[in-house]
Each structure stands twice: as structure tokens, then as C-alpha cells.
Write a protein that holds these residues in place. Structure first.
Motif, PDB file in Angstrom:
ATOM      1  N   UNK A  47     -27.896 -71.835 -32.077  1.00 53.26           N
ATOM      2  CA  UNK A  47     -27.514 -72.715 -33.347  1.00 53.26           C
ATOM      3  C   UNK A  47     -25.915 -72.419 -33.500  1.00 53.26           C
ATOM      4  N   UNK A  48     -25.692 -73.308 -34.091  1.00 54.26           N
ATOM      5  CA  UNK A  48     -24.140 -73.290 -34.383  1.00 54.26           C
ATOM      6  C   UNK A  48     -23.833 -72.822 -35.873  1.00 54.26           C
ATOM      7  N   UNK A  49     -22.764 -72.307 -36.168  1.00 48.74           N
ATOM      8  CA  UNK A  49     -22.564 -71.636 -37.305  1.00 48.74           C
ATOM      9  C   UNK A  49     -20.933 -72.029 -37.602  1.00 48.74           C
ATOM     10  N   UNK A  50     -20.606 -72.163 -39.104  1.00 50.45           N
ATOM     11  CA  UNK A  50     -19.416 -72.527 -39.350  1.00 50.45           C
ATOM     12  C   UNK A  50     -18.908 -71.753 -40.563  1.00 50.45           C
ATOM     13  N   UNK A  51     -18.291 -70.630 -40.278  1.00 52.29           N
ATOM     14  CA  UNK A  51     -17.711 -69.897 -41.411  1.00 52.29           C
ATOM     15  C   UNK A  51     -16.198 -70.433 -42.094  1.00 52.29           C
ATOM     16  N   UNK A  52     -16.119 -70.217 -43.340  1.00 57.74           N
ATOM     17  CA  UNK A  52     -15.153 -70.179 -44.050  1.00 57.74           C
ATOM     18  C   UNK A  52     -14.747 -69.101 -44.941  1.00 57.74           C
ATOM     19  N   UNK A  53     -13.522 -68.617 -44.675  1.00 58.53           N
ATOM     20  CA  UNK A  53     -13.274 -67.087 -45.082  1.00 58.53           C
ATOM     21  C   UNK A  53     -11.847 -67.007 -45.902  1.00 58.53           C
ATOM     22  N   UNK A  54     -11.882 -66.333 -46.894  1.00 57.59           N
ATOM     23  CA  UNK A  54     -10.690 -66.034 -47.452  1.00 57.59           C
ATOM     24  C   UNK A  54     -10.537 -64.613 -47.349  1.00 57.59           C
ATOM     25  N   UNK A  55      -9.018 -63.929 -47.271  1.00 55.76           N
ATOM     26  CA  UNK A  55      -8.979 -62.590 -46.894  1.00 55.76           C
ATOM     27  C   UNK A  55      -7.654 -62.045 -47.365  1.00 55.76           C
ATOM     28  N   UNK A  56      -7.633 -60.830 -47.300  1.00 56.99           N
ATOM     29  CA  UNK A  56      -6.242 -60.304 -47.359  1.00 56.99           C
ATOM     30  C   UNK A  56      -5.805 -59.131 -46.250  1.00 56.99           C
ATOM     31  N   UNK A  57      -4.617 -59.051 -45.958  1.00 54.97           N
ATOM     32  CA  UNK A  57      -4.338 -58.207 -44.745  1.00 54.97           C
ATOM     33  C   UNK A  57      -2.907 -57.594 -45.085  1.00 54.97           C
ATOM     34  N   UNK A  58      -2.639 -56.632 -44.195  1.00 57.85           N
ATOM     35  CA  UNK A  58      -1.478 -56.090 -44.257  1.00 57.85           C
ATOM     36  C   UNK A  58      -1.008 -55.851 -42.791  1.00 57.85           C
ATOM     37  N   UNK A  59       0.620 -56.152 -42.786  1.00 53.48           N
ATOM     38  CA  UNK A  59       1.188 -56.059 -41.468  1.00 53.48           C
ATOM     39  C   UNK A  59       2.145 -54.575 -41.597  1.00 53.48           C
ATOM     40  N   UNK A  60       1.878 -53.945 -40.275  1.00 54.60           N
ATOM     41  CA  UNK A  60       2.576 -52.646 -40.323  1.00 54.60           C
ATOM     42  C   UNK A  60       3.750 -52.769 -39.272  1.00 54.60           C
TER      43      UNK A  60
ATOM     44  N   UNK B  87       1.192 -54.631 -36.439  1.00 56.64           N
ATOM     45  CA  UNK B  87      -0.058 -54.256 -36.431  1.00 56.64           C
ATOM     46  C   UNK B  87      -0.753 -54.811 -37.678  1.00 56.64           C
ATOM     47  N   UNK B  88      -1.853 -55.478 -37.479  1.00 61.35           N
ATOM     48  CA  UNK B  88      -2.703 -56.170 -38.557  1.00 61.35           C
ATOM     49  C   UNK B  88      -4.080 -55.409 -38.993  1.00 61.35           C
ATOM     50  N   UNK B  89      -4.422 -55.344 -40.213  1.00 64.02           N
ATOM     51  CA  UNK B  89      -5.578 -54.844 -40.849  1.00 64.02           C
ATOM     52  C   UNK B  89      -5.899 -55.590 -41.854  1.00 64.02           C
ATOM     53  N   UNK B  90      -7.212 -56.141 -42.096  1.00 63.94           N
ATOM     54  CA  UNK B  90      -7.482 -57.012 -43.123  1.00 63.94           C
ATOM     55  C   UNK B  90      -9.039 -57.107 -43.333  1.00 63.94           C
ATOM     56  N   UNK B  91      -9.575 -57.488 -44.631  1.00 64.36           N
ATOM     57  CA  UNK B  91     -10.622 -57.889 -45.118  1.00 64.36           C
ATOM     58  C   UNK B  91     -10.584 -59.191 -45.629  1.00 64.36           C
ATOM     59  N   UNK B  92     -12.095 -59.668 -45.237  1.00 58.93           N
ATOM     60  CA  UNK B  92     -12.193 -61.037 -45.743  1.00 58.93           C
ATOM     61  C   UNK B  92     -13.632 -61.311 -46.153  1.00 58.93           C
ATOM     62  N   UNK B  93     -13.876 -62.361 -46.896  1.00 58.72           N
ATOM     63  CA  UNK B  93     -15.176 -62.691 -47.376  1.00 58.72           C
ATOM     64  C   UNK B  93     -15.133 -64.427 -47.525  1.00 58.72           C
ATOM     65  N   UNK B  94     -16.583 -64.804 -47.617  1.00 55.12           N
ATOM     66  CA  UNK B  94     -16.518 -66.278 -47.856  1.00 55.12           C
ATOM     67  C   UNK B  94     -17.860 -66.624 -47.625  1.00 55.12           C
ATOM     68  N   UNK B  95     -18.245 -67.958 -47.080  1.00 52.02           N
ATOM     69  CA  UNK B  95     -19.429 -68.343 -46.759  1.00 52.02           C
ATOM     70  C   UNK B  95     -19.573 -69.144 -45.279  1.00 52.02           C
TER      71      UNK B  95
ATOM     72  N   UNK C 127       8.586 -60.213 -48.275  1.00 52.92           N
ATOM     73  CA  UNK C 127       9.376 -60.418 -47.067  1.00 52.92           C
ATOM     74  C   UNK C 127       9.214 -59.627 -45.888  1.00 52.92           C
ATOM     75  N   UNK C 128       9.207 -60.002 -44.836  1.00 57.10           N
ATOM     76  CA  UNK C 128       8.926 -59.162 -43.578  1.00 57.10           C
ATOM     77  C   UNK C 128       7.372 -58.580 -43.494  1.00 57.10           C
ATOM     78  N   UNK C 129       7.213 -57.432 -43.251  1.00 49.71           N
ATOM     79  CA  UNK C 129       5.883 -56.978 -42.960  1.00 49.71           C
ATOM     80  C   UNK C 129       5.437 -56.666 -44.434  1.00 49.71           C
ATOM     81  N   UNK C 130       4.360 -56.246 -44.510  1.00 48.29           N
ATOM     82  CA  UNK C 130       3.613 -56.010 -45.730  1.00 48.29           C
ATOM     83  C   UNK C 130       2.169 -56.993 -46.115  1.00 48.29           C
ATOM     84  N   UNK C 131       1.737 -57.101 -47.333  1.00 47.54           N
ATOM     85  CA  UNK C 131       0.568 -57.543 -47.468  1.00 47.54           C
ATOM     86  C   UNK C 131       0.704 -59.131 -47.306  1.00 47.54           C
ATOM     87  N   UNK C 132      -0.561 -59.721 -47.388  1.00 51.05           N
ATOM     88  CA  UNK C 132      -0.616 -61.369 -47.246  1.00 51.05           C
ATOM     89  C   UNK C 132      -1.993 -61.822 -47.652  1.00 51.05           C
TER      90      UNK C 132
END
Length: 225
Positions: A212-225, A21-29, A173-178
Motif C-alpha cells: 500500500x501507499x502512505x503519505x506522511x505529513x510531519x511537523x517537528x523540532x530539531x537541534x543542530x550541534x 549533527x542533527x537530532x529531532x522529534x516530529x509528529x503529524x498525520x 543564528x548558526x547551530x542550535x534549535x529549529x
């Protein structure tokens, strides 16, 4: 029958153990392109890159990810009345417009993944509704932008669909943050109203683009359960 039940139980246990299971936050332009289908009336578009942020929630089962996400950003455009084309005779040439609005974009996504040690590559599709909030257009008239007025633009719903590609590096290693980086491209069908004005600053026409077209570029952190 007991054998069938045993096999089903083994499959369910295997699937459950393979899930992450994945949960994460991201931000960018995000870069938003000019409205489509209005080149006969307007030109000199300046498209601004805006901050974007949000989150996602999903599940990974072997080599496939599915989930939901949310992207929040803005759209800002500057443009002017075109100096040629099929325009009313009273159109004031050189009228300048500055449009801005918030964007709300919830979406579903599905990705195929490839694991390479601590590195995971993924690519896939996304789609969902998009809302351009109630916006406003600052209208100014030449020469020297000597007259200005503000017009409020109604909110517009539409559909957003596109693709994304990204890479994730796990921290443990394995599940956890990334941490992950992701880029993509989307077509958004929502289109805001664009107006033209005469020499007396009266509105003489209303136009809508074809999205219109949009082009997101994102950087984030997530956690795998």
C-alpha cells in the motif's frame, strides 16, 4: 610526505567544522491508501488518516544530510466484499470488515539541502523495514450488521521506500534549535491478510494485497550541534 599529511589534516579539520549533527522529534498525520491488488474481491474502501510520530538522528555535511529515523503510526481500513467478480458461490455479499494494526517503520534517509539565510529547503529519499503488528479485523454481516466476529491478523514484515521534501527554519543564528515541516510519499510492501466468508459466517478465502501507499505529513523540532 609531510605535505600530504598536512593536506589530509586540513581536509579533516574542514570536514569536521562543516558537519552539523542533527537530532529531532516530529509528529503529524499519515494517510494510508487501500491495499493494492485486491480490487477483484473487495471494494468500498474507507482509508483513515492516523496520527504519526517519531524522531530522527543524522549529520549534515555541506549540502547533504544522512541519518536514521523512526516513524510510528497506525493503519485502519473499512471495506466490504465486492458485489461482482470472481467470487465463490457461497460468498455472503455485503460482508463488512474493519481492520486495524500498529505500524513500526525505522528508516535511513539522505537529503540534498539548499540554504537560503535562516531557511533551509531539502528533498531526498528514504528506505527501511516496515512492520504491521498483529492486527484484528471486525467482521459483520448484513443486514444491519446483525452478526459480528473478531479475527486476529498475523504480523507482517515488508520494505518501505519513498521520498520526502521539507523546509526548516532556524530559531538562532548558526547551530542550535529549529522547526521544520515535511511531506512525503512511500510504498510499503507489507500486506495484511484479508478474508471472505460464506452465508454461515465460515471463512471461504484468504487474500493478500501487493502492499500500500502512505503519505506522511510531519511537523517537528530539531537541534543542530
Amino acid at each position: 610526505m609531510r605535505t600530504v599529511y598536512t593536506l589530509l589534516l586540513c581536509l579533516c579539520c574542514t570536514a569536521a567544522s562543516a558537519q552539523k549533527f542533527m537530532i529531532g522529534l516530529h509528529g503529524g498525520m499519515q494517510f494510508n491508501g487501500a491495499p493494492m491488488g485486491v480490487s477483484d474481491q473487495f471494494d468500498n474502501f474507507s482509508n483513515f488518516t492516523e496520527f504519526a510520530y517519531g524522531g530522527r538522528l543524522g549529520v549534515e555535511l555541506r549540502k547533504v544530510q544522512v541519518g536514521v529515523g523512526l516513524l510510528l503510526t497506525e493503519i485502519n481500513h473499512s471495506y466490504s466484499t465486492k458485489l461482482s467478480g470472481n467470487l465463490p458461490a457461497t460468498t455472503l455479499l455485503g460482508t463488512h470488515y474493519d481492520y486495524s494494526s500498529d505500524i513500526l517503520n525505522p528508516y535511513l534517509f539522505v537529503n540534498l539541502v539548499r540554504n537560503m539565510g535562516p531557511l533551509q529547503l531539502y528533498y531526498g529519499l528514504n528506505g527501511g523495514p516496515i512492520l504491521l503488528g498483529t492486527g484484528q479485523t471486525q467482521v459483520s454481516w448484513s443486514p444491519m450488521k446483525s452478526y459480528r466476529s473478531t479475527e486476529y491478523v498475523p504480523a507482517q514484515w515488508g520494505i518501505s521506500a519513498g521520498l520526502q521534501v521539507g523546509a526548516r527554519m532556524r530559531i538562532l543564528k548558526g547551530k542550535g534549535p529549529g522547526v521544520f515541516v515535511e511531506g512525503g510519499a512511500r510504498y510499503n510492501s507489507a500486506a495484511y491478510e484479508m478474508t471472505q466468508h460464506d452465508l454461515n459466517a465460515n471463512m471461504v478465502g484468504t487474500y493478500k494485497g501487493n502492499g500500500f501507499l502512505s503519505f506522511p505529513f510531519l511537523v517537528g523540532v530539531d537541534y543542530r550541534l
